[in-house]
Scaffold this active site. Structure first.
Site, PDB file in Angstrom:
ATOM      1  N   CYS A 114       0.816  -1.224   0.000  1.00 41.22           N
ATOM      2  CA  CYS A 114       0.000   0.000   0.000  1.00 41.22           C
ATOM      3  C   CYS A 114       0.846   1.268   0.000  1.00 41.22           C
ATOM      4  O   CYS A 114       0.394   2.324  -0.427  1.00 41.22           O
ATOM      5  CB  CYS A 114      -0.943   0.010   1.194  1.00 41.22           C
ATOM      6  SG  CYS A 114      -2.105  -1.348   1.105  1.00 41.22           S
ATOM      7  N   HIS A 276      -4.021   6.873   1.201  1.00 43.92           N
ATOM      8  CA  HIS A 276      -4.199   5.568   0.563  1.00 43.92           C
ATOM      9  C   HIS A 276      -5.607   5.088   0.873  1.00 43.92           C
ATOM     10  O   HIS A 276      -6.056   5.169   2.019  1.00 43.92           O
ATOM     11  CB  HIS A 276      -3.148   4.585   1.115  1.00 43.92           C
ATOM     12  CG  HIS A 276      -3.510   3.159   0.883  1.00 43.92           C
ATOM     13  ND1 HIS A 276      -3.829   2.672  -0.365  1.00 43.92           N
ATOM     14  CD2 HIS A 276      -3.646   2.107   1.736  1.00 43.92           C
ATOM     15  CE1 HIS A 276      -4.131   1.385  -0.265  1.00 43.92           C
ATOM     16  NE2 HIS A 276      -4.033   1.023   0.994  1.00 43.92           N
ATOM     17  N   ASN A 306      -9.947  -0.989  -2.515  1.00 43.53           N
ATOM     18  CA  ASN A 306      -8.539  -0.745  -2.175  1.00 43.53           C
ATOM     19  C   ASN A 306      -7.687  -1.283  -3.320  1.00 43.53           C
ATOM     20  O   ASN A 306      -7.649  -2.488  -3.552  1.00 43.53           O
ATOM     21  CB  ASN A 306      -8.236  -1.468  -0.848  1.00 43.53           C
ATOM     22  CG  ASN A 306      -6.783  -1.366  -0.416  1.00 43.53           C
ATOM     23  OD1 ASN A 306      -5.902  -1.052  -1.209  1.00 43.53           O
ATOM     24  ND2 ASN A 306      -6.520  -1.648   0.851  1.00 43.53           N
TER      25      ASN A 306
HETATM   26  N1  ACO Z   1     -19.045 -10.162   4.966  1.00 47.55           N
HETATM   27  C1  ACO Z   1     -19.748 -10.492   6.066  1.00 47.55           C
HETATM   28  N2  ACO Z   1     -19.159 -10.768   7.253  1.00 47.55           N
HETATM   29  C2  ACO Z   1     -17.807 -10.707   7.288  1.00 47.55           C
HETATM   30  C3  ACO Z   1     -17.033 -10.391   6.167  1.00 47.55           C
HETATM   31  C4  ACO Z   1     -17.717 -10.109   4.967  1.00 47.55           C
HETATM   32  N3  ACO Z   1     -17.063  -9.772   3.844  1.00 47.55           N
HETATM   33  N4  ACO Z   1     -15.729 -10.411   6.524  1.00 47.55           N
HETATM   34  C5  ACO Z   1     -15.672 -10.729   7.818  1.00 47.55           C
HETATM   35  N5  ACO Z   1     -16.940 -10.918   8.290  1.00 47.55           N
HETATM   36  C6  ACO Z   1     -17.346 -11.256   9.641  1.00 47.55           C
HETATM   37  C7  ACO Z   1     -16.267 -11.966  10.404  1.00 47.55           C
HETATM   38  O1  ACO Z   1     -16.329 -13.348  10.162  1.00 47.55           O
HETATM   39  C8  ACO Z   1     -16.591 -11.600  11.834  1.00 47.55           C
HETATM   40  O2  ACO Z   1     -17.647 -12.434  12.272  1.00 47.55           O
HETATM   41  P1  ACO Z   1     -17.684 -12.983  13.783  1.00 47.55           P
HETATM   42  O3  ACO Z   1     -17.773 -11.745  14.645  1.00 47.55           O
HETATM   43  O4  ACO Z   1     -18.921 -13.823  13.799  1.00 47.55           O
HETATM   44  O5  ACO Z   1     -16.421 -13.733  13.971  1.00 47.55           O
HETATM   45  C9  ACO Z   1     -17.152 -10.177  11.738  1.00 47.55           C
HETATM   46  O6  ACO Z   1     -17.574 -10.030  10.357  1.00 47.55           O
HETATM   47  C10 ACO Z   1     -16.144  -9.110  12.078  1.00 47.55           C
HETATM   48  O7  ACO Z   1     -14.921  -9.374  11.364  1.00 47.55           O
HETATM   49  P2  ACO Z   1     -13.690  -8.406  11.447  1.00 47.55           P
HETATM   50  O8  ACO Z   1     -12.590  -8.956  10.598  1.00 47.55           O
HETATM   51  O9  ACO Z   1     -13.408  -8.114  12.895  1.00 47.55           O
HETATM   52  O10 ACO Z   1     -14.306  -7.108  10.751  1.00 47.55           O
HETATM   53  P3  ACO Z   1     -13.829  -5.615  10.807  1.00 47.55           P
HETATM   54  O11 ACO Z   1     -14.888  -4.800  11.405  1.00 47.55           O
HETATM   55  O12 ACO Z   1     -12.442  -5.478  11.358  1.00 47.55           O
HETATM   56  O13 ACO Z   1     -13.772  -5.222   9.265  1.00 47.55           O
HETATM   57  C11 ACO Z   1     -12.084  -4.950   7.566  1.00 47.55           C
HETATM   58  C12 ACO Z   1     -12.933  -5.930   8.374  1.00 47.55           C
HETATM   59  C13 ACO Z   1     -13.040  -4.116   6.694  1.00 47.55           C
HETATM   60  C14 ACO Z   1     -11.174  -5.752   6.664  1.00 47.55           C
HETATM   61  C15 ACO Z   1     -11.285  -4.016   8.503  1.00 47.55           C
HETATM   62  O14 ACO Z   1     -10.680  -4.765   9.529  1.00 47.55           O
HETATM   63  C16 ACO Z   1     -10.197  -3.236   7.800  1.00 47.55           C
HETATM   64  O15 ACO Z   1     -10.448  -2.443   6.920  1.00 47.55           O
HETATM   65  N6  ACO Z   1      -8.947  -3.402   8.220  1.00 47.55           N
HETATM   66  C17 ACO Z   1      -7.831  -2.663   7.643  1.00 47.55           C
HETATM   67  C18 ACO Z   1      -7.537  -3.102   6.258  1.00 47.55           C
HETATM   68  C19 ACO Z   1      -6.343  -2.355   5.732  1.00 47.55           C
HETATM   69  O16 ACO Z   1      -6.165  -1.173   5.949  1.00 47.55           O
HETATM   70  N7  ACO Z   1      -5.456  -3.034   5.077  1.00 47.55           N
HETATM   71  C20 ACO Z   1      -4.225  -2.394   4.697  1.00 47.55           C
HETATM   72  C21 ACO Z   1      -4.144  -2.178   3.304  1.00 47.55           C
HETATM   73  S1  ACO Z   1      -4.071  -3.624   2.356  1.00 47.55           S
HETATM   74  C22 ACO Z   1      -2.388  -3.876   1.946  1.00 47.55           C
HETATM   75  O17 ACO Z   1      -1.471  -3.308   2.458  1.00 47.55           O
HETATM   76  C23 ACO Z   1      -2.155  -4.956   0.981  1.00 47.55           C
END
Ligand code: ACO
Length: 349
Positions: A114, A276, A306
């Protein structure tokens, strides 16, 4: 010593729009979940056979080069940032040089996920300042759709990524009120396994003591790529989303403040922050932390998801095309992602 300026910028995204509802055909997810957690409504996916990370980069590069008022033959160095290269090796830089029939100039590949475009811009800035090159092409491009797990197993990662490319031509400027003022780069490899694609690789389970390193099956790491890895989905990226989120909202404000402080400037001086596009919630949190107005931050993740190394040049270019950036404006680019790596670029347009 001259400063570096962006002389031309362009972006390319594939025609194919994939909505959140489209993804529900493959995995257990919903439009509401994706929008609420990430702000993403749709993303673009490249044509499976006709488009690659390089070809999308070429499309963006052609626009940037034309807008800089030069030709591909005027480019004297290429920097290509991606985490989804056409080949494991060689990198996309040489493929772009070949596709654009450029001279036999240097081509450097950047592997900073990223933060890739920020790192690329920082490298270009040094070459311009020393006078080594006059027209550097930097490209950020990703074809994520080819390497994601679209089953429910991969839903926490697959829903946030999209394909696309952005490019810029970097040239020297002698103008007083123009150019890159500073670049700041950081890394913390302690968290390398938190957001990573482990395989194919040469790690041979060597890092299995690290938190998040999911190498408990000894057999799997003994090969560069094996059937077991594929069956267990270990050929796909792994991400602890909440851990990345927590660190991102700490490091974004830090590195933006670092850039402003170094130049004796304040957040109120900023015309536009182009972060980003990792997650709209991260960008909104950063905006609130820095007390920036809606006009001071540009986001377009809603339409493209993203796009990793491509996200900053796509957003910067779209902001410029919409008339949000004019000569003399103070622009900050900032990124955080896998590595962890993070960084910022502060410039006068
Ligand atoms: N649809 C429905 N439910 C989902 C999905 C989905 N696509 N994905 C996960 N869930 C569920 C999980 O299973 C979990 O269920 P549970 O509570 O029953 O176990 C629940 O939703 C919460 O999951 P989390 O992973 O905790 O969800 P979160 O609120 O953290 O959101 C996300 C996920 C959007 C990915 C977030 O964590 C995020 O944006 N993180 C940062 C990402 C980022 O910045 N990455 C860096 C750049 S990428 C790079 O460098 C290559």
């Amino acid at each position: 010593m001259p400063r570096s300026k962006i002389a031309g910028i362009g972006f390319y995204v594939p025609e194919n729009i994939v909505t959140n509802n489209d993804l529900t055909r493959f995995m257990d997810t919903s439009d509401a979940w994706i929008q609420e957690r990430s702000g993403i409504k749709e993303r673009r996916f490249a044509h499976r056979t006709k488009e690659t990370t390089t070809t999308m980069g070429v499309e963006a590069a052609r626009i940037a080069i034309e807008r800089a008022g030069i030709t591909p033959n005027d480019i004297d160095f290429i920097i290509f940032a991606t985490l989804s290269p056409d080949y494991y090796f060689p990198g996309c830089g040489v493929l772009l040089q070949r596709a654009m029939k450029m001279n036999h100039i240097g081509a450097l590949d950047v592997r900073n996920q990223c933060s890739g475009f920020i790192y690329a811009l920082s490298v270009a800035d040094q070459y311009i300042k020393t006078g080594m090159y006059k027209n550097i092409l930097i490209v950020g491009s990703e074809k994520h759709s080819f390497g994601l797990d679209f089953s429910t197993r991969g839903r926490n990662i697959s829903v946030i990524f999209g394909d696309g490319a952005g490019a810029a031509v970097i040239q020297p400027t002698e103008k007083e009120n123009q150019g890159i003022l500073s670049t700041h780069l950081h890394s913390d490899g302690e968290f390398a396994e938190v957001l990573a694609m482990y395989n194919p690789g040469t790690h041979a389970n060597h890092w299995s003591d690290k938190p998040h390193a999911d190498f408990e099956d000894k057999e799997m790491g003994e090969m560069f790529m094996s059937h077991a890895m594929i069956e267990k989905g270990q050929n796909y990226p792994f991400m602890d989303g909440p851990a990345v989120f927590k660190k991102a909202v700490e490091k974004f404000p830090e590195v933006i403040h670092e850039a402003l402080d170094d130049n004796g400037l304040k957040t109120s001086d900023l015309t536009l922050l182009v972060p980003h596009q990792a997650n709209l919630r991260i960008a909104q949190f950063v905006q609130k932390q820095l007390k920036l107005s809606n006009d001071q931050v540009f986001n377009n993740i809603e339409h493209y998801g993203n796009t990793t190394a491509a996200s900053i040049p796509i957003a910067l270019c779209e902001a410029w095309e919409k008339g949000k950036i004019k000569e003399g404006d103070l622009i900050c680019l900032a990124a955080f992602g896998s590595g962890y790596t993070w960084g910022s670029v502060l410039m006068r347009w």
